[in-house]
Write a protein that holds these residues in place. Structure first.
Motif, PDB file in Angstrom:
ATOM      1  N   CYS A 128     -22.205 -22.956 -27.973  1.00 28.10           N
ATOM      2  CA  CYS A 128     -21.550 -21.808 -28.595  1.00 28.10           C
ATOM      3  C   CYS A 128     -21.936 -20.527 -27.872  1.00 28.10           C
ATOM      4  CB  CYS A 128     -22.000 -21.669 -30.057  1.00 28.10           C
ATOM      5  SG  CYS A 128     -22.018 -23.217 -30.942  1.00 28.10           S
ATOM      6  N   ARG A 129     -21.282 -19.423 -28.265  1.00 29.71           N
ATOM      7  CA  ARG A 129     -21.592 -18.115 -27.726  1.00 29.71           C
ATOM      8  C   ARG A 129     -21.513 -17.133 -28.884  1.00 29.71           C
ATOM      9  NH1 ARG A 129     -22.152 -17.057 -22.356  1.00 29.71           N
ATOM     10  NH2 ARG A 129     -21.393 -19.045 -21.583  1.00 29.71           N
ATOM     11  N   ASP A 130     -22.501 -16.222 -28.982  1.00 27.67           N
ATOM     12  CA  ASP A 130     -22.429 -15.265 -30.089  1.00 27.67           C
ATOM     13  C   ASP A 130     -21.678 -14.016 -29.647  1.00 27.67           C
ATOM     14  OD1 ASP A 130     -24.125 -13.704 -28.626  1.00 27.67           O
ATOM     15  OD2 ASP A 130     -25.869 -13.965 -29.931  1.00 27.67           O
ATOM     16  N   SER A 131     -21.609 -13.030 -30.531  1.00 24.44           N
ATOM     17  CA  SER A 131     -20.778 -11.858 -30.251  1.00 24.44           C
ATOM     18  C   SER A 131     -21.287 -11.078 -29.040  1.00 24.44           C
ATOM     19  CB  SER A 131     -20.728 -10.954 -31.486  1.00 24.44           C
ATOM     20  OG  SER A 131     -22.065 -10.695 -31.908  1.00 24.44           O
ATOM     21  N   GLU A 179     -17.675 -23.241 -27.994  1.00 23.29           N
ATOM     22  CA  GLU A 179     -16.913 -23.351 -26.740  1.00 23.29           C
ATOM     23  C   GLU A 179     -16.677 -24.795 -26.319  1.00 23.29           C
ATOM     24  OE1 GLU A 179     -18.953 -20.809 -23.930  1.00 23.29           O
ATOM     25  OE2 GLU A 179     -17.600 -19.177 -24.499  1.00 23.29           O
ATOM     26  N   GLY A 230     -13.401 -23.997 -29.849  1.00 24.98           N
ATOM     27  CA  GLY A 230     -12.570 -22.824 -30.022  1.00 24.98           C
ATOM     28  C   GLY A 230     -12.685 -22.226 -31.409  1.00 24.98           C
ATOM     29  N   GLU A 231     -13.240 -22.962 -32.352  1.00 20.96           N
ATOM     30  CA  GLU A 231     -13.346 -22.441 -33.718  1.00 20.96           C
ATOM     31  C   GLU A 231     -14.507 -21.461 -33.849  1.00 20.96           C
ATOM     32  OE1 GLU A 231     -11.624 -26.369 -36.058  1.00 20.96           O
ATOM     33  OE2 GLU A 231     -13.634 -25.629 -36.531  1.00 20.96           O
ATOM     34  N   GLU A 232     -14.420 -20.622 -34.873  1.00 26.11           N
ATOM     35  CA  GLU A 232     -15.528 -19.743 -35.239  1.00 26.11           C
ATOM     36  C   GLU A 232     -16.404 -20.503 -36.227  1.00 26.11           C
ATOM     37  OE1 GLU A 232     -15.649 -16.347 -34.258  1.00 26.11           O
ATOM     38  OE2 GLU A 232     -13.933 -16.775 -32.958  1.00 26.11           O
ATOM     39  N   VAL A 262     -20.632 -17.344 -34.511  1.00 27.89           N
ATOM     40  CA  VAL A 262     -20.528 -17.751 -33.109  1.00 27.89           C
ATOM     41  C   VAL A 262     -19.170 -18.383 -32.859  1.00 27.89           C
ATOM     42  CG1 VAL A 262     -22.993 -18.180 -32.789  1.00 27.89           C
ATOM     43  CG2 VAL A 262     -21.501 -20.025 -33.570  1.00 27.89           C
ATOM     44  N   THR A 263     -18.799 -18.454 -31.574  1.00 35.75           N
ATOM     45  CA  THR A 263     -17.603 -19.188 -31.181  1.00 35.75           C
ATOM     46  C   THR A 263     -18.047 -20.487 -30.523  1.00 35.75           C
ATOM     47  OG1 THR A 263     -16.622 -17.045 -30.666  1.00 35.75           O
ATOM     48  CG2 THR A 263     -15.435 -19.019 -29.930  1.00 35.75           C
ATOM     49  N   LYS A 323     -20.615 -20.388 -38.328  1.00 40.40           N
ATOM     50  CA  LYS A 323     -21.847 -19.626 -38.538  1.00 40.40           C
ATOM     51  C   LYS A 323     -23.043 -20.510 -38.286  1.00 40.40           C
ATOM     52  CE  LYS A 323     -20.561 -15.688 -41.158  1.00 40.40           C
ATOM     53  NZ  LYS A 323     -20.268 -15.134 -42.482  1.00 40.40           N
TER      54      LYS A 323
END
Ligand SMILES: Nc1ncnc2c1ncn2[C@@H]1O[C@H](COP(=O)(O)OP(=O)(O)OP(=O)(O)O)[C@@H](O)[C@H]1O
Ligand SMILES: [Mg+2]
Lengths: 330, 366
Positions: free
Chosen positions: B314-317, B301, B335-337, B298-299, B339
């Motif tokens: 967060c937001r997933d793909s 936000e 802003g980081e990726e 996830v990213t 899991k």
């Protein structure tokens, strides 16, 4: 495509502004910026002064001068004589003992009229408003029915009822159809007085019903639900919740209708002409007749009577102002 | 003191059914909370019990006696309104006494009860004031006092705290709970605030569109929501949902594949699903593990760091929002990726019709 249009509009605006601007600027230069406001008020002040304020002053001069001359310059100063003439009685309870017996009869008639007309009208208006406030069928229709007479001219109201009540009117025709003897409704003094009260209640109660209805609807419904949960009987809901919460509206209605009743004239004048004799002559009609309809025209006496009446109205108006103010403050 | 039973209760407004045959039993002394989104019929149901709204069909029993036809006051209930509904022209004392005067209670008895309620609710200092001269919280106390003096069998509350500010709401919440412990009456409380429901209730009734979705204790509803609606409604922030397909039934649960083809194990009863069935997975924000090596990419936000706890939005793909609640602080930056891992025993699985599969292992109860 748009540009020339916008430019034309802009030009129009600029011309219009310029047109207004130079008289404005001129006026400001002439009287000073802070006094321009007076300039705007001037037309209104003139009209008010000419048609309201000036007549009040003139009335005062007429009240303190005598004779039947209409030009003030030809009227001799008599001081309070008009007032003392109006107020001289050996027994204030008996109009016949007064120098101006018709004036006192009119005063007593007006007193009775005010008490009875206002009393019954408010009682009827309240009952009507309470009924119209419930969920009855055809609610809107009935509200219209009660309000409709308010929209009629008083003269029309009086003519309608005169047509019904006169010697050969439809009421008596109906009575005769039923085999009953016709009654001189407007010629018998007591009946005539009854009918002027009845007709003016009929003509005006819709207005007060509407105000009371608005007052009733301003009472929040959750208060009634709380009272229902609290187990209040219908009578207690009325006496402990509805009436106290309606009181401010009620005071306004009482004072307004008192003022109106003291001023009653047109529908009564058309209906009975103040008769029989002076049985239905009210104070305003006395003033009118003394000043304009009788020969000689006693302007001074009429003016003095109108000042006395104005004092009564002033007191009532102050009451009304206080009532509305305390209602606004809750 | 009082058991309240609702049997197939129906409310029809002209051409519109607001309550669809509700069955419910509220036990003596229970604090029962009706909760649900706006317009679901909570107030209507409460007002039917109160006697302010006619019952279209079904039966209402209090202590076994049918009361459908009885007037509000005869049912022995007292209600606290959202708008307080105090009598504006009466003093606080008169407000409290009004209900007792209606039933011709002796004067000294009224005095005694009013004074006692005033002491209990700490409104003794403004007994001679009118409602307008009181603050919102004071008015609410008076409204509660008015119910208390009547010594009703059942107290009804319709969103009594929704007009108060957040801080006062917490205080009053505590006081109402305390009142309940002290008096021991049956209480029915309507709110759309699930925090109020969770903190005050013995029993929560979740309503939606005039039907009961689930009845149970606060933790029951939190741990074993009967369907996706209840799962989404109870708990704050809201439960995260993922679309998935059942891959296989396994011992101790099922395995599902999510939209990205990843395998997710869930410790739920495999009985009511077949492989290939579409399901919705639900995980509460506090059960997601973020920052590990496995799970959904996830990213992150937005991050809210409260010191003692952190919320990561967060937001997933697929663009689906995922909320993670982490106790303590986090090193992850916006802003980081990262899991996000879904622990098998924390996953709720809902069938296509919304109903939940039974969970086999529930971590919280350990
Ligand atoms: N008098 C009425 N006439 C017709 N429909 C009504 C009436 N009162 C309520 N309703 C409808 O019944 C449904 C339930 O209303 P209710 O007031 O019980 O909702 P609620 O759950 O209390 O909502 P909220 O949280 O907003 O107070 C709503 O859809 C509403 O529109
Ligand atoms: Mg409601």
């Amino acid at each position: 495509m748009f540009k020339p249009l916008t430019q034309a509009v802009q030009l129009g605006y600029r011309t219009a502004f310029n047109l207004f601007e130079w008289p404005m600027a001129g006026a400001q230069r002439l009287v000073g910026i802070s006094r321009v406001a007076w300039l705007f008020l001037l037309p209104n002040l003139l009209i008010f002064g000419l048609f309201t304020f000036l007549p009040i002053i003139l009335n005062f001069f007429y009240a303190t001068t005598g004779s039947d001359a209409i030009l003030l310059s030809q009227r001799p100063y008599v001081g309070a004589e008009n007032f003392s003439s109006l107020l001289s009685c050996t027994d204030y309870l008996d109009p016949n003992s007064c120098r101006r017996d018709v004036f006192w009869r009119a005063v007593y008639n007006t007193g009775w009229f005010v008490v009875l007309q206002v009393g019954f009208m408010i009682a009827f208006s309240l009952v009507t408003a309470l009924i119209l406030n419930r969920d009855i069928p055809l609610k809107g229709f009935f509200r219209g029915v009660f309000f409709y007479p308010v929209l009629l001219s008083p003269v029309v109201v009086a003519l309608i009822w005169k047509w019904i009540l006169q010697r050969y009117g439809i009421f008596n025709a109906g009575l005769e159809d039923l085999g009953l003897a016709p009654v001189d409704w407007l010629i018998d003094a007591h009946w005539a007085f009854f009918w002027i009260i009845f007709v003016s209640i009929w003509a005006h109660m819709g207005f007060y019903t509407l105000i009371l209805l608005a007052g009733l609807q301003a009472i929040p419904s959750d208060v009634y639900e709380a009272a229902e949960m609290d187990g209040a009987s219908r009578f207690r809901v009325f006496s402990k919740i509805t009436m106290p919460l309606l009181m401010p509206t009620m005071v306004v209605v009482v004072v307004l209708s008192l003022i109106r009743a003291v001023q009653a004239f047109d529908e009564i004048f058309v209906l009975t002409g103040g008769g029989p004799g002076s049985a239905t002559t009210l104070i305003l009609q006395y003033i009118y007749e003394t000043g304009f309809a009788s020969r000689p025209q006693l302007f001074g006496l009429a003016a003095a009577a109108s000042i006395l009446m104005a004092v009564v109205l002033l007191v009532l108006t102050l009451l009304q102002l206080r009532a509305t103010r305390s209602q606004a403050e809750g | 003191m009082a058991v309240v039973e609702l049997q197939k209760l129906v409310k029809d407004y002209a051409g519109f059914r607001a309550i669809h045959g509700v069955d419910l039993r509220i036990d003596d002394g229970e604090f029962c909370v009706f909760v649900g989104p706006s317009g679901c019929g909570k107030s209507t149901l409460l007002r039917m019990i109160a006697g302010l709204e006619e019952i279209s069909d079904g039966e209402l029993r209090i202590d076994g006696r049918r009361v459908n036809e009885e007037r509000a006051a005869e049912r022995g209930l007292a209600m606290v309104f959202q708008s307080y509904a105090l009598y504006p022209h009466m003093t606080v004392r008169e407000n409290l006494a009004f209900g007792l005067e209606n039933i011709k209670t002796p004067k000294d008895e009224i005095r005694r009860r009013v004074d006692e309620a005033a002491r209990m609710l700490q409104i003794g200092d403004y007994m001679e004031r009118r409602p307008k001269q009181l603050s919102g919280g004071q008015r609410q106390r008076v409204a509660i006092g008015r119910a208390v003096v009547r010594e009703p069998k059942v107290f009804l509350f319709d969103e009594p705290l929704s007009n108060l500010d957040a801080e006062l709401r917490v205080v009053m919440r505590g006081e109402i709970s305390q009142l309940h412990r002290r008096l021991g009456n049956t209480m029915i409380y309507v709110t759309h605030d699930q925090v109020e429901a969770m903190t005050m209730a013995d029993k929560i009734v979740v309503l939606k569109l005039g039907t009961i979705q689930q009845v149970g204790s606060p933790l029951d509803l939190y741990n074993r929501p009967a369907n996706q609606f209840v799962a989404g409604f109870i708990g704050s922030p809201r439960m995260n949902f993922f679309e998935a397909t059942v891959a296989e039934q396994a011992r101790g649960g099922i395995v599902a594949t999510d939209e990205g083809g990843r395998r997710v194990e869930a410790a739920v009863s495999p009985e009511r699903v077949e492989p290939g069935a579409p399901v919705t997975l639900g995980v509460r924000p506090e059960h997601l593990e973020i920052g590990s090596e496995r799970g959904h990419p996830v990213t992150v936000e937005t991050i809210e760091q409260l010191g003692g706890e952190s919320y990561l939005y967060c937001r997933d793909s697929n663009g689906r929002p995922i909320t993670v609640h982490k106790s303590g602080q986090t090193r992850i930056r916006a802003g980081e990726e990262a899991k996000v891992f879904l622990p098998a025993e924390a996953i709720h699985v809902f069938r296509e019709d919304g109903s939940a599969l039974e969970r086999l292992r529930i971590g919280e109860e350990a």
